[in-house]
Design a protein around this motif. Structure first.
Motif, short mmCIF file in Angstrom:
data_model
loop_
_atom_site.label_atom_id
_atom_site.label_comp_id
_atom_site.label_asym_id
_atom_site.label_seq_id
_atom_site.Cartn_x
_atom_site.Cartn_y
_atom_site.Cartn_z
N ARG A 260 -3.45 18.35 -3.36
CA ARG A 260 -3.56 17.67 -4.64
C ARG A 260 -4.67 16.63 -4.61
NH1 ARG A 260 1.22 17.55 -7.78
NH2 ARG A 260 3.00 18.44 -6.68
N THR A 262 -5.84 12.91 -5.76
CA THR A 262 -5.15 11.65 -6.09
C THR A 262 -5.98 10.86 -7.08
OG1 THR A 262 -4.23 11.55 -3.87
CG2 THR A 262 -4.21 9.51 -5.13
N LYS A 291 -1.75 13.70 -8.30
CA LYS A 291 -0.78 12.60 -8.26
C LYS A 291 -1.50 11.29 -8.56
CE LYS A 291 -1.18 12.46 -3.25
NZ LYS A 291 -0.56 12.68 -1.97
N ARG A 317 4.49 3.35 -14.54
CA ARG A 317 4.78 4.36 -13.53
C ARG A 317 5.89 5.31 -13.99
NH1 ARG A 317 7.78 6.00 -9.29
NH2 ARG A 317 9.44 4.67 -10.08
N GLU A 321 6.19 9.43 -14.10
CA GLU A 321 7.27 10.18 -13.42
C GLU A 321 8.03 11.06 -14.40
OE1 GLU A 321 8.75 10.33 -10.31
OE2 GLU A 321 7.19 9.19 -9.26
N PRO A 326 3.83 13.03 -9.95
CA PRO A 326 4.19 12.15 -8.83
C PRO A 326 3.35 10.88 -8.89
CG PRO A 326 3.53 14.36 -8.07
CD PRO A 326 3.24 14.30 -9.52
N THR A 328 2.99 6.66 -7.49
CA THR A 328 3.44 5.52 -6.70
C THR A 328 2.87 4.26 -7.31
OG1 THR A 328 1.52 5.75 -5.28
CG2 THR A 328 3.53 6.80 -4.51
#
Ligand code: SAH
Length: 359
Positions: A260, A262, A291, A317, A321, A326, A328
Motif C-alpha cells: 500500500r 501511505t 493508508k 481519523r 476509519e 486504515p 493512524t
C-alpha cells in the motif's frame, strides 16, 4: 588528483579501479567489507591488506563519513544527529526506536530518518526544512554516510529507513536510486527494500521514474490536502502537479507494487482538518487502497500554524476509519528536540543545538 569517494562504489566497480593498481578482484570485496560489515573508515586499519595497497588506496580514495557534531536525546529516546559535511554544510538525521505498537514491547528495532538534500526548494508552508531555501543535493556517500554514522552512534544495526528528513528525495533522484542500491545490497547495509520508505511532496513524473526501479521499496506521499484548493494553499508544488496528475502517477506505482501507499496528512487548525476534507481524503485513499498517517502539526519556530483540538484530530481519523481506510494518528516522537516531522532545518554554526558533544 581529487580523491574519489569510496562509499557508494559497488565491489564490481571498485574491483575495476583496483585492476589499475594490479590488484586481484577479491581485494575490492575485502575493502568493502571493512567499511560496511566492520565499520572501519581508515585504510591504515584494514589489516588484511598489504601495506603498500593501503597507502595507494589512501592516495586515491576517501572513506570519510559526515562528521557527527552533536547528538541530542529526546525524552522518548529519539535521538537527533547533527552532521557536518565535507564542505562545512550541515544536515540532520533522526534515530527512532521501534514503536511497541508495531514490533511489541522490548523490541530494539531502530529506524533512521535520513535527509536527501541540504535545505529544500519546495516551500511547503508548514515545514521548517524549506525556510532557508534550497542549498544542494546530497551525494551518494552523504546519504549512505548518514546511516553509517548513525549506526556508529546507536551501536547496533539500523533496521528501517525513511527518507523523511530534510529535502525532497525525488528531486535528487539519481543519487537517491544509487543510494538505495547500496543501502539494500548484501555487501552494503543489507536493509530490506520493504524496510525502506521514500517520502515525496508529490513530484508526479519522478514517482513514475522511481516506479521503474526493481526494488520493492515503499512510497509515502505528503498529501496534507484532499482538494486542489486546500493543497495548493499550503503546498506550492500542487500547482505544478495537481491532484489529478499526482494520482495518475500513484496509480501507475500501485500497479507495479504490492504494498500500500501511505499518505501523510498533517492536521492544521482551520486549514485542512474539516470533516469534508476527511471525506474527500477517504475517497481518494480508497481509490488507491492507500493508508493514512494523520500527524498533528508540529510547532515550527517562525510559523504560526496550530494543531486542531484532540477531539478534532480524533474525529478526522474516525471518518477515515469508518470509510474503511486504515488510518493512524501519530503522536510524534522527538517533538521536544525539534526532531519531529517538519522540524529539521538548516542551521548556522552559532545556532547549534545544545547536546552531547561527540569528539
Ligand atoms: N520532501 C519529502 C520528504 C520530507 S518528509 C516529503 O515532503 O514527503 C517530511 C514529512 O514531514 C512530510 O510528510 C512533511 O509533510 C512533514 N512535515 C513537514 N512539516 C511538518 C510539521 N510542521 N508538522 C508535522 N509534519 C510536518
Amino acid at each position: 588528483m581529487e580523491k574519489k569517494h569510496l562509499i557508494g562504489l559497488s565491489p564490481e566497480v571498485l574491483a575495476e579501479e583496483l585492476e589499475e593498481l594490479k590488484q586481484p578482484r577479491y581485494r575490492a570485496k575485502q575493502v568493502i567489507d571493512w567499511v560496511f560489515a566492520k565499520g572501519v573508515f581508515e585504510f591504515a586499519e584494514m589489516s588484511n591488506l598489504p601495506a603498500a595497497l593501503r597507502a595507494s588506496l589512501a592516495e586515491r580514495f576517501n572513506v570519510c563519513l559526515p562528521e557527527i557534531v552533536t547528538v541530542q536525546g529526546s525524552a522518548d529516546t529519539t535521538r537527533k544527529l547533527l552532521l557536518k559535511l565535507v564542505d562545512g554544510r550541515f544536515i540532520e538525521c533522526v534515530l527512532i526506536p521501534a514503536s511497541p505498537a508495531l514490533y511489541g514491547q522490548g523490541s530494539d528495532r531502530l529506524t533512521l530518518c535520513v535527509s536527501s538534500q541540504v535545505g529544500c526548494a519546495f516551500d511547503c508552508k508548514f515545514c521548517a526544512s524549506g525556510l532557508a531555501g534550497f542549498d544542494r543535493n546530497l551525494e551518494v556517500h552523504e546519504i549512505v554516510g548518514q546511516v553509517l554514522a548513525a549506526r556508529k552512534i546507536a551501536g547496533q544495526r539500523i533496521d528501517n529507513l525513511v527518507f523523511m528528513g530534510m529535502g525532497e528525495p525525488l528531486a535528487n533522484l539519481a543519487n537517491l536510486t544509487r543510494s538505495l542500491e547500496v543501502l539494500n545490497a548484501p555487501w552494503g547495509l543489507g536493509i530490506g527494500a520493504r524496510h525502506i520508505t521514500v517520502s515525496t511532496s508529490g513530484l508526479a513524473p519522478m514517482i513514475r521514474k522511481l516506479a521503474e526501479i526493481p526494488m520493492q521499496i515503499r512510497l509515502a506521499v505528503s498529501l496534507h490536502g484532499a482538494t486542489d484548493e486546500v493543497r495548493s494553499r499550503i503546498m506550492p508544488v500542487n500547482k505544478r502537479y495537481p491532484l489529478e496528475e499526482l494520482f495518475r502517477a500513484l496509480e501507475e506505482w500501485r500497479s507495479l507494487r504490492k504494498q500500500r501507499i501511505t499518505f501523510e496528512y498533517i492536521l492544521i487548525r482551520g486549514i485542512n482538518e474539516a470533516p469534508d476534507q476527511a471525506r474527500e481524503l477517504a475517497a481518494r485513499a480508497k481509490s488507491l487502497g492507500a493508508k493514512v498517517n494523520c500527524i498533528p502539526y508540529n510547532t515550527v519556530e517562525g510559523l504560526d500554524w496550530e494543531r486542531p483540538s484532540e477531539e478534532a484530530q480524533d474525529a478526522f481519523r474516525e471518518i477515515l476509519e469508518q470509510a474503511g481506510v486504515p488510518a493512524t494518528l501519530r503522536r510524534e516522537k522527538g517533538h521536544d528536540i525539534d526532531a519531529a516531522c517538519g522540524q529539521l532545518r538548516l542551521r548556522e554554526v552559532g545556532d547549534l543545538p545544545v547536546g552531547k558533544k561527540i569528539s
